[in-house]
Structure formats: C-alpha cells, structure tokens
Design a protein around this motif. Structure first.
Motif, PDB file in Angstrom:
ATOM      1  N   CYS A  48      42.988   8.187  -7.673  1.00  0.00           N
ATOM      2  CA  CYS A  48      41.666   9.075  -8.232  1.00  0.00           C
ATOM      3  C   CYS A  48      41.021   7.921  -9.168  1.00  0.00           C
ATOM      4  N   GLY A  49      39.792   7.836  -9.507  1.00  0.00           N
ATOM      5  CA  GLY A  49      39.374   7.172 -10.506  1.00  0.00           C
ATOM      6  C   GLY A  49      39.350   7.770 -11.740  1.00  0.00           C
ATOM      7  N   GLU A  50      39.833   7.224 -12.819  1.00  0.00           N
ATOM      8  CA  GLU A  50      39.637   7.904 -14.209  1.00  0.00           C
ATOM      9  C   GLU A  50      38.850   7.171 -15.020  1.00  0.00           C
ATOM     10  N   ASP A  51      37.732   7.778 -15.675  1.00  0.00           N
ATOM     11  CA  ASP A  51      36.868   7.369 -16.472  1.00  0.00           C
ATOM     12  C   ASP A  51      37.341   6.966 -17.717  1.00  0.00           C
ATOM     13  N   ILE A  52      36.975   5.537 -18.087  1.00  0.00           N
ATOM     14  CA  ILE A  52      37.403   5.063 -19.653  1.00  0.00           C
ATOM     15  C   ILE A  52      36.292   4.688 -20.343  1.00  0.00           C
ATOM     16  N   TYR A  53      36.275   4.844 -21.743  1.00  0.00           N
ATOM     17  CA  TYR A  53      34.944   4.592 -22.394  1.00  0.00           C
ATOM     18  C   TYR A  53      35.480   3.605 -23.499  1.00  0.00           C
ATOM     19  N   ASP A  54      36.542   3.336 -23.683  1.00  0.00           N
ATOM     20  CA  ASP A  54      36.838   2.420 -24.719  1.00  0.00           C
ATOM     21  C   ASP A  54      36.397   0.964 -24.421  1.00  0.00           C
ATOM     22  N   ASN A  55      36.612   0.105 -25.546  1.00  0.00           N
ATOM     23  CA  ASN A  55      36.215  -1.384 -25.122  1.00  0.00           C
ATOM     24  C   ASN A  55      37.243  -2.081 -24.574  1.00  0.00           C
ATOM     25  N   GLY A  56      38.421  -2.051 -24.823  1.00  0.00           N
ATOM     26  CA  GLY A  56      39.546  -2.455 -24.407  1.00  0.00           C
ATOM     27  C   GLY A  56      40.118  -1.792 -23.349  1.00  0.00           C
ATOM     28  N   TYR A  57      40.647  -2.738 -22.064  1.00  0.00           N
ATOM     29  CA  TYR A  57      41.377  -2.313 -21.005  1.00  0.00           C
ATOM     30  C   TYR A  57      42.793  -1.993 -21.273  1.00  0.00           C
ATOM     31  N   ILE A  58      43.021  -0.569 -20.900  1.00  0.00           N
ATOM     32  CA  ILE A  58      44.590  -0.200 -21.018  1.00  0.00           C
ATOM     33  C   ILE A  58      45.210  -0.791 -19.601  1.00  0.00           C
ATOM     34  N   THR A  70      42.948  14.100 -19.967  1.00  0.00           N
ATOM     35  CA  THR A  70      41.378  14.215 -21.298  1.00  0.00           C
ATOM     36  C   THR A  70      40.375  13.245 -20.730  1.00  0.00           C
ATOM     37  N   ASN A  71      40.491  12.405 -19.473  1.00  0.00           N
ATOM     38  CA  ASN A  71      39.573  11.920 -18.972  1.00  0.00           C
ATOM     39  C   ASN A  71      38.702  12.440 -17.678  1.00  0.00           C
ATOM     40  N   LYS A  72      37.593  12.238 -17.454  1.00  0.00           N
ATOM     41  CA  LYS A  72      37.205  12.908 -16.095  1.00  0.00           C
ATOM     42  C   LYS A  72      37.618  11.862 -15.057  1.00  0.00           C
ATOM     43  N   LEU A  73      38.255  12.696 -13.873  1.00  0.00           N
ATOM     44  CA  LEU A  73      38.595  12.034 -12.494  1.00  0.00           C
ATOM     45  C   LEU A  73      37.581  11.724 -11.602  1.00  0.00           C
ATOM     46  N   HIS A  83      32.279   0.534  -9.481  1.00  0.00           N
ATOM     47  CA  HIS A  83      32.255   1.575 -10.525  1.00  0.00           C
ATOM     48  C   HIS A  83      32.545   1.181 -11.678  1.00  0.00           C
ATOM     49  N   GLU A  84      31.982   1.280 -12.734  1.00  0.00           N
ATOM     50  CA  GLU A  84      32.159   0.418 -14.089  1.00  0.00           C
ATOM     51  C   GLU A  84      32.839   1.573 -14.630  1.00  0.00           C
ATOM     52  N   HIS A  85      33.819   0.989 -15.961  1.00  0.00           N
ATOM     53  CA  HIS A  85      34.546   1.804 -16.549  1.00  0.00           C
ATOM     54  C   HIS A  85      35.420   2.852 -15.956  1.00  0.00           C
ATOM     55  N   VAL A  86      35.894   2.486 -14.712  1.00  0.00           N
ATOM     56  CA  VAL A  86      36.672   3.292 -13.964  1.00  0.00           C
ATOM     57  C   VAL A  86      38.177   2.641 -13.704  1.00  0.00           C
ATOM     58  N   ARG A  87      39.354   3.037 -13.961  1.00  0.00           N
ATOM     59  CA  ARG A  87      40.630   2.618 -13.600  1.00  0.00           C
ATOM     60  C   ARG A  87      41.332   3.539 -12.621  1.00  0.00           C
ATOM     61  N   ILE A  88      42.114   2.892 -11.792  1.00  0.00           N
ATOM     62  CA  ILE A  88      42.872   3.740 -10.766  1.00  0.00           C
ATOM     63  C   ILE A  88      44.061   4.402 -11.202  1.00  0.00           C
ATOM     64  N   PHE A 266      32.496  -9.192 -12.331  1.00  0.00           N
ATOM     65  CA  PHE A 266      33.442  -8.078 -12.707  1.00  0.00           C
ATOM     66  C   PHE A 266      33.124  -7.399 -14.141  1.00  0.00           C
ATOM     67  N   LYS A 267      31.877  -7.570 -14.211  1.00  0.00           N
ATOM     68  CA  LYS A 267      31.618  -7.150 -15.871  1.00  0.00           C
ATOM     69  C   LYS A 267      31.907  -5.592 -15.943  1.00  0.00           C
ATOM     70  N   ASN A 268      32.585  -5.183 -16.728  1.00  0.00           N
ATOM     71  CA  ASN A 268      33.037  -3.630 -16.953  1.00  0.00           C
ATOM     72  C   ASN A 268      33.609  -3.044 -15.897  1.00  0.00           C
ATOM     73  N   ILE A 269      34.347  -3.911 -15.174  1.00  0.00           N
ATOM     74  CA  ILE A 269      35.314  -3.534 -14.045  1.00  0.00           C
ATOM     75  C   ILE A 269      36.750  -3.685 -14.501  1.00  0.00           C
ATOM     76  N   HIS A 270      37.335  -2.351 -14.567  1.00  0.00           N
ATOM     77  CA  HIS A 270      38.934  -2.296 -14.829  1.00  0.00           C
ATOM     78  C   HIS A 270      39.499  -3.043 -13.984  1.00  0.00           C
TER      79      HIS A 270
END
Length: 485
Positions: A48-58, A70-73, A83-88, A266-270
């Motif tokens: 799934c892709g999980e939306d993230i909205y924080d500035n730092g990548y986890i 807590t985040n939208k999948l 897909h920007e600001h989306v992590r796997i 890769f700007k804003n790409i997790h």
C-alpha cells in the motif's frame, strides 16, 4: 432456536457446492478467486501507499508502523505513476536480523475489502448533481460475510499472524467459516500429489518442504533468505558498481512535462517509494534476460557421459508442454556454446545495458554458497541435506516427486540444472530415480498454491474441516491450531 447466522453457516459449509473464496497472500503479490476455478480472478501487489505530511522522511520501519491506521492508505498503488509524500507499506514485513515476519493488519484489510467487496463509486448527474445508485469497482463485488475463506500461509508456523487474521475475519468481517492451509501442501495438491518435495522460490525466501500423505513435514523444513528480492538487489548492486543510474518509469513522463534541465526528479518522493520504483525496473530486467546455465560441461568442467546425462534428465522431467516447446527447449540444452552476439536491455531513460554479465551470473547464486546466507550451500546441496534428514522410508517418494514453484523459479533451465546436479551426487544410489514435475504453464508455476487451494476447497471430504464462527466463539484460537495443520 437456531439463529440466522448458524443457518447461513450450515448452508455454506454443509455440501460440495460450497461457495468458498481462496485467498493466497504473498510478500510480493496476492491472488484471490473462487474455488472450483483454475485461475484466480484478482491479482494485486501486496503493498500500500501511505500518505505522509511531515517534512522529514521516516526510514525506520518500526517508526512507520507506530502510526498505522492514522494516515490514509492508497490501494491499489500504481508504481508507474508519480506519488509525492507517499511511502511504501508492505503486507508482510520481515526483520533482517531475527527473520521474524509481522503482518500489517491495515494493509491486510485493504486487500480483502478491495479484492472481495470492491470500492464504492458514486455516479452524479451533470445536470443537477443528483447522486444515483452507487456501484463498486475493482473486486469480486461480493459480501465478504457470506462466503467461507480458505487462506494460504507460510510453511513455517507463525501463530501470531494466524491469530491476527482470524480475529479480523471473524470479529470485524463476520465471515461464515475459515481455514488455513500450508503453501507446500496446496502446491502438492495442485498437481494431484499427496507426496512431494516442494521447492518454493518466492519473493522473500527459498523454502524446501516435504509433503507426505497430505501433511507438511515440519521437523526438517529449510528456509533461506534467497528469493526474488535477493536477486533484484544483487542486480541493483552490480549496476551501482558500474555507475549505471536507474530512473523509475514515472521519471520519463515527469521529464517530458518539465523542460527545465535542472529539475529534481525525486522532489517530495519518499525513499521507500523511490527504491520500490527502481526495483520494479530491475525486476523486469531480471525476468527478461536472466537464465540458468544448463550445459553440463559449463558448470561442472567434466564432459564425461554428457550426452547420456542430458537425455536422462530430459526424460526424468515430467512436463505436459507442447512438442514445439520441448523441441525449442532441447535445442537450448544441447547448444555447444552460448551465443557470442551482444545483447542489451534498455532502461526507461533510453540507456542500454550490456547484459553479458547479468544473463547467467545472477541465477548462478542458486547453485553456490552465499556470502549473505551462511547456511545456504546451493540449491542441490540443500535438497540433498533435506532428503538425508528425512526418514529413510519416504526418501524415494520425495525424490520422485520434486516440485519447483514460486515466481523466482521461472529462470529458464533451472529444472534441468537441478536434475543434473542431483544425479551427479554421490549421496543417492543409481537405482533411485530423480523426477522433477514441471508445471504446464507460467500461471500454474506462479500461482500453484492458489490452484491447490481451489482444488482443496472443492473437495466434499474437506467441508467438515471448516472452522465456523460459532465454533470459534466457543473454542477460540485453539480450534484453529488443532484443525488447520
């Protein structure tokens, strides 16, 4: 007085014409469909892709899982799109140190809901914005609570994952009945065998398990961290050492829509999304060009009785392929030397890679000791060790019914090479015949455990093994562990 739910369960679980669903979940892909069918209807990637909205990548997986739910999948996730600001977020996560496998329950729920019930879409009249009857897309368009579900599971017991899935299916989705079956057992059933030695080369690992009289032999199961992901990263490392820059497919369209040459691709790409997109390119390259050396003198250095060994192994590999396919395969096996013509693989950005150092070298790691997996001494030696550790009375049955399955077992020449290596081993007497059972198609090879589940759920003698919700409420997880073996 009999409740409505109990009546429904008796109707669904009481006869051969049962309307069951077969769900085969894997590290890379998931397959869902009806029993009594020969092909799954739904094929989905297990991410799934999980939306993230924080500035730092986890990047730490444990930190990612803390915010589960807590985040939208985003599901299904098209890795070919940007897909920007989306992590796997994968369905299963395997710890690299302890090898412990954990389940992301929210991803599991997304896969079930999308594949079985579908996603509801509302249609709107353009003239007056009136909402008419909604409809569902993407799945089987069924009510999940009305169908018993047969789930495949790994050959090595994982009681925690089994408990999680059971609670979700019975308590949240209110399914009528449930059953868990080992993948090796289902693969054996897909070819109509009750005795077999199943070599499953999947995305995350290589498993060797014996099946005897329909039971998976657990005491000497072998599991190695060598699979599709291992080979993908092997190619990735070789390309990086050669200073080859790999761009994902979504970068091609992004470059075309931005004429500025200084853009950050890769700007804003997790990082996890970027890595998955790059590995998808490598995965396609691996499936397109990688093969196994099958010439006897090329990997053994000994040409004695080569023609006899070639002929014997070809006869011992049982296949229902067409005559044309067999003739083409024989020509490939009997080639005295590999073609010296240069071959290339084109990356999404147009750069061409000479595949000479990738074509045969990558799959060769299946036949030698691995520096990353200390216990692995090569596939032939692992099979020999498994046979020797098995009971003497069943060794012959296992050797005469070897099944190679899994998406990473599709390297051309793998069955022939393994057959040669086993016949040359001094561990087996010449009187013992080695027989490898080939699948008739790529679909059967990749989805054999799902096909076995379809066969098993259709048997009249199997219907008494379903665990209904009322039984689960009375006995709890213990009944699942006792009945699903």
């Amino acid at each position: 007085m009999t409740s409505k739910n109990e009546i429904t369960e008796s109707l669904l679980c009481g006869g051969e014409d049962i309307s069951a669903l077969v769900v085969d979940l894997g590290f890379y892909s998931s397959k869902i469909g009806h029993n009594q069918e020969d092909t799954p209807r739904i094929f989905l990637n297990s991410i799934c892709g999980e939306d993230i909205y924080d500035n730092g990548y986890i990047n730490n997986m444990e930190e990612e899982n803390k915010g589960a739910g807590t985040n939208k999948l985003k599901f299904p996730l098209n890795i070919y799109n940007r897909h920007e600001h989306v992590r796997i977020k994968p369905l299963f996560y395997k710890d690299s140190v302890s090898n412990e496998v954990t389940l992301n329950s929210d991803v599991f729920e997304k896969i079930l809901e999308y594949s079985i019930e579908g996603v509801e879409i509302k249609r709107v009249y353009e003239c007056n914005d009136e909402i008419i009857h909604p409809f569902k897309i993407g799945g089987l368009n069924l009510n999940i609570s009305e169908h018993p579900i047969l789930l495949s599971e790994s050959n090595i017991h994982n009681n925690k994952i089994r408990e999680q899935m059971t609670e979700i299916l019975f308590e949240k989705y209110n399914v009528a009945a449930l059953y868990f079956a080992k993948k090796a057992k289902l693969t054996s059933f897909s070819l109509g065998r009750s005795n077999s030695l199943v070599i499953d080369i999947g995305f995350s690992s290589l498993n060797i398990n014996g099946v005897y009289e329909g039971y998976v032999l657990q005491k000497n199961s072998m599991d190695y961290n060598i699979g599709g992901d291992y080979f993908d990263r092997l190619i990735y490392n070789k390309l990086e050492k050669s200073n080859v820059n790999i761009l994902p497919y979504f970068c091609k369209s992004y470059i075309g829509s931005n004429n500025n040459g200084n853009i950050d691709l890769f700007k804003n790409i997790h990082n996890s999304y970027k890595e998955e997109a790059i590995l998808d390119v490598i995965r396609y390259m691996k499936e397109s060009v990688c093969k196994v050396r099958v010439e006897h003198n090329n990997f053994n250095g000994n040409s004695t009785n080569e023609s006899n060994n070639n002929e014997t192994c070809k006869k011992s590999i049982n296949s229902n392929e067409s005559d044309n396919n067999l003739n083409n395969h024989s020509e490939y096996i009997n080639n005295e030397s590999y073609s010296l013509k240069e071959e290339f693989f084109e990356l999404p950005d147009g750069f061409k890679i000479n595949i000479d150092s990738y074509k045969y070298d990558i799959a060769e790691d299946l036949f030698k000791s691995s520096q990353f997996e200390s216990n692995f001494k090569g596939l032939p030696q692992s099979v020999i060790d498994y046979i020797i550790s098995s009971d003497v009375d069943i060794r012959k049955d296992l050797l005469q019914s070897i099944i190679i399955t899994g998406g990473s077992s599709l390297f051309p020449g793998l069955s022939e090479r393994l057959c040669y290596s086993l016949k040359e081993s001094e561990a087996f007497a010449n009187s013992i015949k080695v027989k490898i059972l080939n699948m008739t198609s790529i679909v059967e090879n990749k989805y054999s455990s799902w096909l076995g589940g379809s066969v098993l759920a259709s048997l009249g003698t199997f219907q008494q093994l379903w665990v209904s919700k009322s039984e689960y409420l009375d006995s709890g997880h213990k009944l699942i562990f006792d009945r699903c073996f």
